[in-house]
Design a protein around this motif. Sequence first.
Motif, PDB file in Angstrom:
ATOM      1  N   ILE A 198       0.872  -1.177   0.000  1.00  0.00           N
ATOM      2  CA  ILE A 198       0.000   0.000   0.000  1.00  0.00           C
ATOM      3  C   ILE A 198       0.907   1.224   0.000  1.00  0.00           C
ATOM      4  O   ILE A 198       1.641   1.466   0.960  1.00  0.00           O
ATOM      5  CB  ILE A 198      -0.919   0.013   1.233  1.00  0.00           C
ATOM      6  CG1 ILE A 198      -1.688  -1.308   1.326  1.00  0.00           C
ATOM      7  CG2 ILE A 198      -1.878   1.196   1.186  1.00  0.00           C
ATOM      8  CD1 ILE A 198      -2.423  -1.503   2.634  1.00  0.00           C
ATOM      9  N   ARG A 199       0.873   1.983  -1.093  1.00  0.00           N
ATOM     10  CA  ARG A 199       1.826   3.101  -1.269  1.00  0.00           C
ATOM     11  C   ARG A 199       1.072   4.410  -1.480  1.00  0.00           C
ATOM     12  O   ARG A 199       0.071   4.464  -2.190  1.00  0.00           O
ATOM     13  CB  ARG A 199       2.749   2.815  -2.444  1.00  0.00           C
ATOM     14  CG  ARG A 199       3.685   3.959  -2.807  1.00  0.00           C
ATOM     15  CD  ARG A 199       4.832   3.481  -3.671  1.00  0.00           C
ATOM     16  NE  ARG A 199       5.731   2.604  -2.923  1.00  0.00           N
ATOM     17  CZ  ARG A 199       6.822   2.050  -3.442  1.00  0.00           C
ATOM     18  NH1 ARG A 199       7.133   2.251  -4.721  1.00  0.00           N
ATOM     19  NH2 ARG A 199       7.608   1.281  -2.709  1.00  0.00           N
ATOM     20  N   GLN A 200       1.588   5.456  -0.844  1.00  0.00           N
ATOM     21  CA  GLN A 200       0.999   6.788  -0.983  1.00  0.00           C
ATOM     22  C   GLN A 200       1.619   7.526  -2.166  1.00  0.00           C
ATOM     23  O   GLN A 200       2.824   7.460  -2.389  1.00  0.00           O
ATOM     24  CB  GLN A 200       1.219   7.606   0.292  1.00  0.00           C
ATOM     25  CG  GLN A 200       0.483   7.066   1.502  1.00  0.00           C
ATOM     26  CD  GLN A 200       0.660   7.941   2.725  1.00  0.00           C
ATOM     27  OE1 GLN A 200       1.066   9.090   2.618  1.00  0.00           O
ATOM     28  NE2 GLN A 200       0.369   7.391   3.889  1.00  0.00           N
ATOM     29  N   TYR A 201       0.762   8.214  -2.900  1.00  0.00           N
ATOM     30  CA  TYR A 201       1.172   9.066  -4.010  1.00  0.00           C
ATOM     31  C   TYR A 201       0.576  10.458  -3.783  1.00  0.00           C
ATOM     32  O   TYR A 201      -0.372  10.604  -2.999  1.00  0.00           O
ATOM     33  CB  TYR A 201       0.696   8.492  -5.345  1.00  0.00           C
ATOM     34  CG  TYR A 201       1.333   7.168  -5.710  1.00  0.00           C
ATOM     35  CD1 TYR A 201       2.506   7.123  -6.458  1.00  0.00           C
ATOM     36  CD2 TYR A 201       0.768   5.966  -5.296  1.00  0.00           C
ATOM     37  CE1 TYR A 201       3.091   5.908  -6.797  1.00  0.00           C
ATOM     38  CE2 TYR A 201       1.352   4.752  -5.630  1.00  0.00           C
ATOM     39  CZ  TYR A 201       2.510   4.736  -6.379  1.00  0.00           C
ATOM     40  OH  TYR A 201       3.094   3.533  -6.704  1.00  0.00           O
ATOM     41  N   THR A 205      -3.755   7.031  -2.756  1.00  0.00           N
ATOM     42  CA  THR A 205      -3.139   5.757  -2.367  1.00  0.00           C
ATOM     43  C   THR A 205      -3.425   4.687  -3.419  1.00  0.00           C
ATOM     44  O   THR A 205      -4.530   4.621  -3.964  1.00  0.00           O
ATOM     45  CB  THR A 205      -3.678   5.295  -1.000  1.00  0.00           C
ATOM     46  OG1 THR A 205      -3.375   6.273  -0.013  1.00  0.00           O
ATOM     47  CG2 THR A 205      -3.057   3.970  -0.592  1.00  0.00           C
ATOM     48  N   ARG A 206      -2.413   3.850  -3.698  1.00  0.00           N
ATOM     49  CA  ARG A 206      -2.580   2.743  -4.644  1.00  0.00           C
ATOM     50  C   ARG A 206      -2.146   1.436  -3.994  1.00  0.00           C
ATOM     51  O   ARG A 206      -1.244   1.407  -3.156  1.00  0.00           O
ATOM     52  CB  ARG A 206      -1.749   2.983  -5.908  1.00  0.00           C
ATOM     53  CG  ARG A 206      -2.232   4.154  -6.758  1.00  0.00           C
ATOM     54  CD  ARG A 206      -1.346   4.370  -7.965  1.00  0.00           C
ATOM     55  NE  ARG A 206      -1.776   5.527  -8.755  1.00  0.00           N
ATOM     56  CZ  ARG A 206      -1.094   6.030  -9.767  1.00  0.00           C
ATOM     57  NH1 ARG A 206       0.053   5.473 -10.136  1.00  0.00           N
ATOM     58  NH2 ARG A 206      -1.553   7.078 -10.411  1.00  0.00           N
ATOM     59  N   LEU A 207      -2.807   0.349  -4.427  1.00  0.00           N
ATOM     60  CA  LEU A 207      -2.483  -0.984  -3.939  1.00  0.00           C
ATOM     61  C   LEU A 207      -1.738  -1.743  -5.033  1.00  0.00           C
ATOM     62  O   LEU A 207      -2.166  -1.755  -6.186  1.00  0.00           O
ATOM     63  CB  LEU A 207      -3.763  -1.740  -3.554  1.00  0.00           C
ATOM     64  CG  LEU A 207      -4.729  -1.021  -2.606  1.00  0.00           C
ATOM     65  CD1 LEU A 207      -5.948  -1.906  -2.335  1.00  0.00           C
ATOM     66  CD2 LEU A 207      -4.042  -0.665  -1.306  1.00  0.00           C
ATOM     67  N   HIS A 208      -0.643  -2.388  -4.659  1.00  0.00           N
ATOM     68  CA  HIS A 208       0.171  -3.132  -5.622  1.00  0.00           C
ATOM     69  C   HIS A 208       0.389  -4.552  -5.104  1.00  0.00           C
ATOM     70  O   HIS A 208       0.711  -4.749  -3.931  1.00  0.00           O
ATOM     71  CB  HIS A 208       1.529  -2.458  -5.842  1.00  0.00           C
ATOM     72  CG  HIS A 208       1.431  -1.018  -6.259  1.00  0.00           C
ATOM     73  ND1 HIS A 208       1.154  -0.634  -7.553  1.00  0.00           N
ATOM     74  CD2 HIS A 208       1.593   0.130  -5.553  1.00  0.00           C
ATOM     75  CE1 HIS A 208       1.143   0.680  -7.629  1.00  0.00           C
ATOM     76  NE2 HIS A 208       1.401   1.175  -6.441  1.00  0.00           N
TER      77      HIS A 208
END
Length: 269
Positions: A198-201, A205-208
Amino acid sequence: MPKFLKGLTIAFLAIAAFSCVSNEKIIYLQNLEGNESIPEGQLISYEIPEYKLQYNDIIDVNVQTIDDLIEGGFNSKNIPGGNQQMQVAGQSGGDIYYMTGYTVNDQGNIRLPIVGEVQVKDKTIEEARIEIEKKLRTLVVSELYVKVKLGGIRYSALGEFRRPGKFVVLQDRMTIFEAIANAGDLTPVAKRDEILLIRQYPEGTRLHKIDLLDRGMIESPFYFIQPNDQIYAEPMKVREIGAGENAAQSISLVISAVTALALILNLLK
């Protein structure tokens, strides 16, 4: 009754067999079938994108004049509590920069003494340094040396980790395997081929989904983690059945269960 116990034993052994986890599901960085093979010793290139500051990041700002450098040397810096506090914080897993650094607020600014608000959101560390130095030079006549560093990498490890939790690592970059090792490694029943990052942009937020079993992971943009990343490891199906750390433990659990059941049946006679 002996036939019943025999059938029960076979059933328990079958469950134990299904509860064992094969090596193929826990060995990192394999040359998976269907993917291009990467032999040992081959140079693997990767690109490290420059991190841009976001809300809730903490940066360390060190400003020195020529007098400070002459008096204390290049490495001089006043840290509240001194080196002893830094050592205690490091040993206890604390975050020293939470007290001494500058947090990016929801407006994308940090507030520095005398200088006031400085916009740093969506800037790289070097761009933030230039912006801070530009503002300082309007107030200070003498020569300046400005150093800006990210106040460590903060990330969370959740799910099937041996030591899940929130961590702060005082370094500029960190691979996902270093992050996993810092959390005690994954348990044997973790789905290593379906790790959720789970990464913040800046836009949200996007899930990879990440496959740690694949050697090509090193070429992935998720090989290096970023501040505020969250790593979630989902359990395999055998977690519902119950499994030991290895085959010996699984068999031991089954034998214990069969022995306990045989004792109960013997008492009921």
